[in-house]
Each structure stands twice: as structure tokens, then as C-alpha cells.
Enzyme design. Structure first.
Site, PDB file in Angstrom:
ATOM      1  N   HIS A  64      25.923  -8.615   6.483  1.00 42.53           N
ATOM      2  CA  HIS A  64      27.322  -8.354   6.127  1.00 42.53           C
ATOM      3  C   HIS A  64      28.024  -7.719   7.318  1.00 42.53           C
ATOM      4  O   HIS A  64      29.117  -8.096   7.682  1.00 42.53           O
ATOM      5  CB  HIS A  64      27.400  -7.449   4.895  1.00 42.53           C
ATOM      6  CG  HIS A  64      28.787  -7.311   4.349  1.00 42.53           C
ATOM      7  ND1 HIS A  64      29.074  -6.737   3.139  1.00 42.53           N
ATOM      8  CD2 HIS A  64      29.985  -7.680   4.853  1.00 42.53           C
ATOM      9  CE1 HIS A  64      30.380  -6.767   2.917  1.00 42.53           C
ATOM     10  NE2 HIS A  64      30.955  -7.319   3.949  1.00 42.53           N
ATOM     11  N   GLU A 111      35.027  -8.894  10.990  1.00 42.06           N
ATOM     12  CA  GLU A 111      34.037  -7.842  11.196  1.00 42.06           C
ATOM     13  C   GLU A 111      34.167  -7.240  12.596  1.00 42.06           C
ATOM     14  O   GLU A 111      34.019  -6.037  12.780  1.00 42.06           O
ATOM     15  CB  GLU A 111      32.615  -8.384  10.975  1.00 42.06           C
ATOM     16  CG  GLU A 111      32.296  -8.686   9.519  1.00 42.06           C
ATOM     17  CD  GLU A 111      32.210  -7.421   8.653  1.00 42.06           C
ATOM     18  OE1 GLU A 111      31.575  -6.448   9.072  1.00 42.06           O
ATOM     19  OE2 GLU A 111      32.792  -7.421   7.550  1.00 42.06           O
ATOM     20  N   HIS A 115      35.050  -3.388  12.637  1.00 45.01           N
ATOM     21  CA  HIS A 115      33.899  -2.535  12.957  1.00 45.01           C
ATOM     22  C   HIS A 115      33.411  -2.688  14.400  1.00 45.01           C
ATOM     23  O   HIS A 115      33.024  -1.716  15.025  1.00 45.01           O
ATOM     24  CB  HIS A 115      32.736  -2.861  12.009  1.00 45.01           C
ATOM     25  CG  HIS A 115      33.088  -2.782  10.562  1.00 45.01           C
ATOM     26  ND1 HIS A 115      33.288  -1.576   9.911  1.00 45.01           N
ATOM     27  CD2 HIS A 115      33.308  -3.748   9.633  1.00 45.01           C
ATOM     28  CE1 HIS A 115      33.586  -1.812   8.631  1.00 45.01           C
ATOM     29  NE2 HIS A 115      33.622  -3.122   8.437  1.00 45.01           N
TER      30      HIS A 115
END
Ligand code: NAG
Ligand code: NAG
Ligand code: NAG
Length: 242
Positions: A64, A111, A115
Site C-alpha cells: 500500500h 503515494e 508520502h
């Protein structure tokens, strides 16, 4: 005059104050979470506003993300391009696929922005190819498929596990600082969906997170109820075990 001085100071204070305190904190994270999800239950509790599907090849835990704690969206101008990923896309397609109706690349880009741009503060993750390559390597180190296989924990619709059995199975590989997250299906069964392991920036496990802020819709699995580990069902991903 006293008031004017006080106002003057206040004005200076307000001017001197950064618009947001975020940039100062961006690189101060100590721990990060490596998050893996299970294709068999990913769609179970997903909002209807997304289309959800798992491919035939999704029969192992997938990535993930790799999330530094308490920071997000650190650099909006650092765009991800396909060429940044060099030779990674086939591995990423296999191990970091999108199960909703956004493309794999769009998922990776999200993502990266959310992040990866924060992770990039540390040298080992300071570019997209390092960040995505590291995540692929972490998947082989913190290998949940292997941990479960060793403990004879297999996906099933009709067998459930004690939460303590699942923790015991992953502990030798993930260490103590890990989270098992669950969703509840339409029949009220508690279903394992996601596993997080807390890492230091050198990728060792065991980092003690100072905060547990978690925006995901998943909750910690509860020990009072047994835990199901559903097999992926391509035909009925939202209701794999009717
Ligand atoms: C995904 O599918 C849903 C439901 O069909 C739709 O409302 C949404 O706009 C789609 N999103 C994207 C990014 O295509
Ligand atoms: C249990 O479920 C599996 C599929 O997950 C199936 O293959 C098996 O036949 C089932 N066993 C029983 C006793 O229902
Ligand atoms: C990783 O960093 C942590 C915290 O700084 C340290 O305790 C640990 O020994 C390091 N692990 C390795 C393998 O260097």
C-alpha cells in the site's frame, strides 16, 4: 503608548510567523510505516464511489505504501514521471497494483506525492527510484505471505483465526511493533485487510511511533472476535465469502 508597543510586537510576531509550521517539520520524522494489504479483503469495506477489482495475479500481499509518520504532501512540485521508475514498473505492477479505478501509475504518483516526497529527506529514499525500489525490497524482508505459510495460516472462507495466532505468526518477521488491521464484512465477520510495520529510517523494525494518527478507514483487529483471512475472489471482490 504601551498598547501601541504591544500591538507593534504583535504585528511583528504575526509577520514573522510562518504561514504554516509544516515545512519545518517535514524532515523531522523518525519512524515510518511500511503498509501491506491483502487483495482478498481490500474491496470488502471500500466505499461504493470506487470501482474495485482484484486481478487473477493478485494472490499475495501487495504494497500500500511506505509512510513517514505524521508528515504528508511535503513537496507538491516534485512530480513523478514514468521514466523515474527505470526498470521497476513490471515489479511494481505485480507487487504494488491499484485495485480501484485509477491506473497503477496514478496510484504510485499519489503515494509519491503524499508520502514519498517526505520520505525523500533520508538519503536511502532520496529519489523516486530509491523510494519505490526500497518498498519492493521491504516487501521481501517483511514478507507476510511467508510468515503465514510457515504458521499454516491459509486464506479460507470457513475457517477463522484467533488474533493472537496471527500476531504470533508475523512477530518473528515484523517484530513487536506491527499493526494488524481489519474490516467488518456484510455478515459482521472481522476480516484481516492490512498489516503495518513500524520502521526506523534505516529500515530496521521496532521504531516506537510517537503518534498514532491514522486516517485510514481500517481499525485495529480486536481480540474478542475471531479473524477471517479471505481468499481473493475476482468475481465478487466486495463479498468474497457469501
Ligand atoms: C471510479 O468509478 C466511480 C464509480 O463508477 C466513478 O464515480 C469515479 O468517477 C471513478 N473515478 C475515476 C478516477 O475514474
Ligand atoms: C472451506 O473453504 C474453502 C475455500 O476457502 C473450500 O475450498 C473448502 O471446501 C471449504 N471447506 C468446507 C468444509 O466447507
Ligand atoms: C537502525 O536505527 C536504530 C535507531 O537509530 C538503531 O537502534 C538500530 O541499531 C539501527 N539498525 C541497524 C541495523 O543499523
Amino acid at each position: 503608548m504601551g498598547t501601541a508597543t504591544a500591538l507593534g510586537f504583535l504585528g511583528l510576531f504575526l509577520l514573522a510567523r510562518p504561514k504554516t509550521t509544516e515545512p519545518i517539520r517535514f524532515c523531522h520524522w523518525e519512524c515510518m510505516k511500511f503498509v501491506q494489504m491483502w487483495p482478498g479483503s481490500f474491496c470488502v469495506a471500500l466505499a461504493q464511489r470506487f470501482e474495485c477489482g482484484v486481478s487473477e495475479s493478485a494472490d499475495s500481499w501487495t504494497i500500500h505504501g511506505l509512510w513517514p509518520n505524521d508528515v504528508m504532501n511535503c513537496c507538491s512540485c516534485w512530480h513523478l514521471f514514468p521514466s523515474d521508475l527505470l526498470d521497476l514498473p513490471s515489479e511494481l505492477t505485480q507487487h504494488w497494483p491499484s485495485f480501484i479505478n485509477i491506473s497503477n501509475f496514478d496510484f504510485w504518483e499519489k503515494e509519491w506525492h503524499k508520502h514519498g516526497t517526505c520520505a525523500a529527506c533520508t538519503e536511502a529514499l532520496s529519489s523516486p527510484s530509491k523510494y519505490f525500489g526500497a518498498a519492493l525490497q521491504l516487501r521481501t524482508i517483511y514478507n507476510i505471505d511467508k510468515a503465514f505459510q510457515r504458521a499454516a495460516i491459509t486464506p479460507s472462507c470457513n475457517h477463522s483465526y484467533q488474533l493472537s495466532t496471527l500476531h504470533a505468526a508475523v512477530r518473528p518477521i515484523l517484530g513487536e511493533r506491527h499493526d494488524l488491521q481489519c474490516v467488518t464484512d456484510s455478515q459482521g465477520r472481522q476480516v484481516l485487510v492490512q498489516v503495518k510495520v513500524s520502521l526506523f529510517s534505516n529500515f530496521s523494525s521496532g521504531c516506537a511511533a510517537t503518534s498514532t494518527k491514522d486516517l485510514s478507514p481500517y481499525r485495529p483487529c480486536e481480540s474478542q472476535q475471531r479473524v477471517f483471512y479471505f481468499p481473493p475472489n475476482q468475481q465478487h471482490p466486495r463479498d468474497p465469502c457469501p
